[in-house]
Design a protein around this motif. Structure first.
Motif, PDB file in Angstrom:
ATOM      1  N   ASP A 294       0.827  -1.210   0.000  1.00  0.00           N
ATOM      2  CA  ASP A 294       0.000   0.000   0.000  1.00  0.00           C
ATOM      3  C   ASP A 294       0.859   1.256   0.000  1.00  0.00           C
ATOM      4  OD1 ASP A 294      -2.274  -1.573   0.020  1.00  0.00           O
ATOM      5  OD2 ASP A 294      -2.720  -1.247   2.155  1.00  0.00           O
ATOM      6  N   ARG A 295       1.876   1.280   0.850  1.00  0.00           N
ATOM      7  CA  ARG A 295       2.777   2.438   0.921  1.00  0.00           C
ATOM      8  C   ARG A 295       3.568   2.607  -0.376  1.00  0.00           C
ATOM      9  NH1 ARG A 295       5.171   1.735   7.047  1.00  0.00           N
ATOM     10  NH2 ARG A 295       3.298   2.498   8.105  1.00  0.00           N
ATOM     11  N   LEU A 296       4.032   1.493  -0.913  1.00  0.00           N
ATOM     12  CA  LEU A 296       4.832   1.515  -2.135  1.00  0.00           C
ATOM     13  C   LEU A 296       4.036   2.058  -3.312  1.00  0.00           C
ATOM     14  CD1 LEU A 296       7.515   0.706  -3.502  1.00  0.00           C
ATOM     15  CD2 LEU A 296       6.559  -1.594  -3.767  1.00  0.00           C
ATOM     16  N   VAL A 297       2.819   1.586  -3.471  1.00  0.00           N
ATOM     17  CA  VAL A 297       1.978   2.045  -4.576  1.00  0.00           C
ATOM     18  C   VAL A 297       1.652   3.527  -4.412  1.00  0.00           C
ATOM     19  CG1 VAL A 297      -0.318   1.824  -5.622  1.00  0.00           C
ATOM     20  CG2 VAL A 297       1.038  -0.218  -5.134  1.00  0.00           C
ATOM     21  N   GLN A 298       1.342   3.928  -3.187  1.00  0.00           N
ATOM     22  CA  GLN A 298       1.035   5.342  -2.951  1.00  0.00           C
ATOM     23  C   GLN A 298       2.254   6.227  -3.219  1.00  0.00           C
ATOM     24  OE1 GLN A 298      -0.305   6.254   1.022  1.00  0.00           O
ATOM     25  NE2 GLN A 298      -1.106   8.231   0.398  1.00  0.00           N
TER      26      GLN A 298
ATOM     27  N   SER B 240      11.282   7.967  -4.786  1.00  0.00           N
ATOM     28  CA  SER B 240       9.999   7.856  -4.086  1.00  0.00           C
ATOM     29  C   SER B 240       9.999   6.669  -3.130  1.00  0.00           C
ATOM     30  CB  SER B 240       8.860   7.702  -5.089  1.00  0.00           C
ATOM     31  OG  SER B 240       8.774   8.835  -5.915  1.00  0.00           O
ATOM     32  N   LEU B 241      10.593   5.569  -3.548  1.00  0.00           N
ATOM     33  CA  LEU B 241      10.701   4.391  -2.691  1.00  0.00           C
ATOM     34  C   LEU B 241      11.531   4.708  -1.446  1.00  0.00           C
ATOM     35  CD1 LEU B 241      10.473   1.321  -2.088  1.00  0.00           C
ATOM     36  CD2 LEU B 241      12.439   1.000  -3.586  1.00  0.00           C
ATOM     37  N   THR B 242      12.644   5.376  -1.638  1.00  0.00           N
ATOM     38  CA  THR B 242      13.530   5.725  -0.529  1.00  0.00           C
ATOM     39  C   THR B 242      12.859   6.672   0.464  1.00  0.00           C
ATOM     40  OG1 THR B 242      15.436   5.462  -1.971  1.00  0.00           O
ATOM     41  CG2 THR B 242      15.782   6.709   0.047  1.00  0.00           C
TER      42      THR B 242
END
Length: 141
Positions: free
Chosen positions: A69-73, A108-110
Motif C-alpha cells: 500500500d505504501r509503495l503504490v502510494q 519515491s521508494l527511498t
C-alpha cells in the motif's frame, strides 16, 4: 487512463512442486499506453518466516500488505509507475512495476514511510519497453 481501475486477476500455479500465486492487472479496456512505462523494476521481499508451503505466514503477509500500500502510494503518484503484478511463492514476494523514470521511482521508494525495521527488499531494474517480462509471466498461466 487510470491503471488503478484495471481489474486484478489471480492465478495459482506450481513451480518445482511448490505453490505460486500471481496477481496481475488486466490492461484491456483502460487504454494503457505501455510505451510510456519502459522501465521494469522488481521489488523482491525475502520472507523471514514461511510455512511448509513456502508461502508467507499471516504476520508476514500483513507486513507485505502494508508495504505494498505504501509503495503504490509513494511511487504511483501522477501515474509515474504501475504495479503490474505481484508474484508470491518460494519464500518471497515479487512486486512487478513498470515506470516512466527509474530515478523518480527509486527516490519515491527511498522517501516513503518505513517501519522500525527496514524492509527486507532487493531492487532489480532493467529496460523493458515492450513489457516482455510481464507478458512472459502472464502467458505461462
Amino acid at each position: 487512463m487510470n491503471s488503478e481501475t484495471a481489474p486484478w486477476t489471480v492465478a495459482e500455479s506450481e513451480h518445482d512442486g511448490v505453490p505460486v500465486l500471481f496477481r496481475f492487472r488486466q490492461d484491456e479496456g483502460i487504454q494503457l499506453d505501455r510505451r510510456i512505462y519502459p522501465h521494469h523494476l522488481n521489488i523482491i521481499w525475502q520472507c523471514a518466516d514461511v510455512g511448509a508451503s513456502q508461502m508467507p505466514t499471516s504476520d508476514e503477509n500483513e507486513r507485505m500488505r502494508i508495504f505494498e500500500d505504501r509503495l503504490v502510494q509513494a511511487t504511483g503518484y501522477d501515474e509515474q509507475s504501475i504495479l503490474a503484478g505481484v508474484l508470491t511463492g518460494k519464500g518471497k514476494r515479487e512486486f512487478i512495476f513498470q515506470a516512466r523514470d527509474p530515478k523518480v521511482f527509486t527516490r519515491s521508494l527511498t522517501e516513503m514511510p518505513q517501519e522500525v525495521e527496514r524492509y527486507p527488499i532487493e531492487i532489480h531494474y532493467y529496460e523493458d519497453p515492450t513489457w516482455d517480462y510481464f507478458d512472459r509471466v502472464t502467458k505461462n498461466l
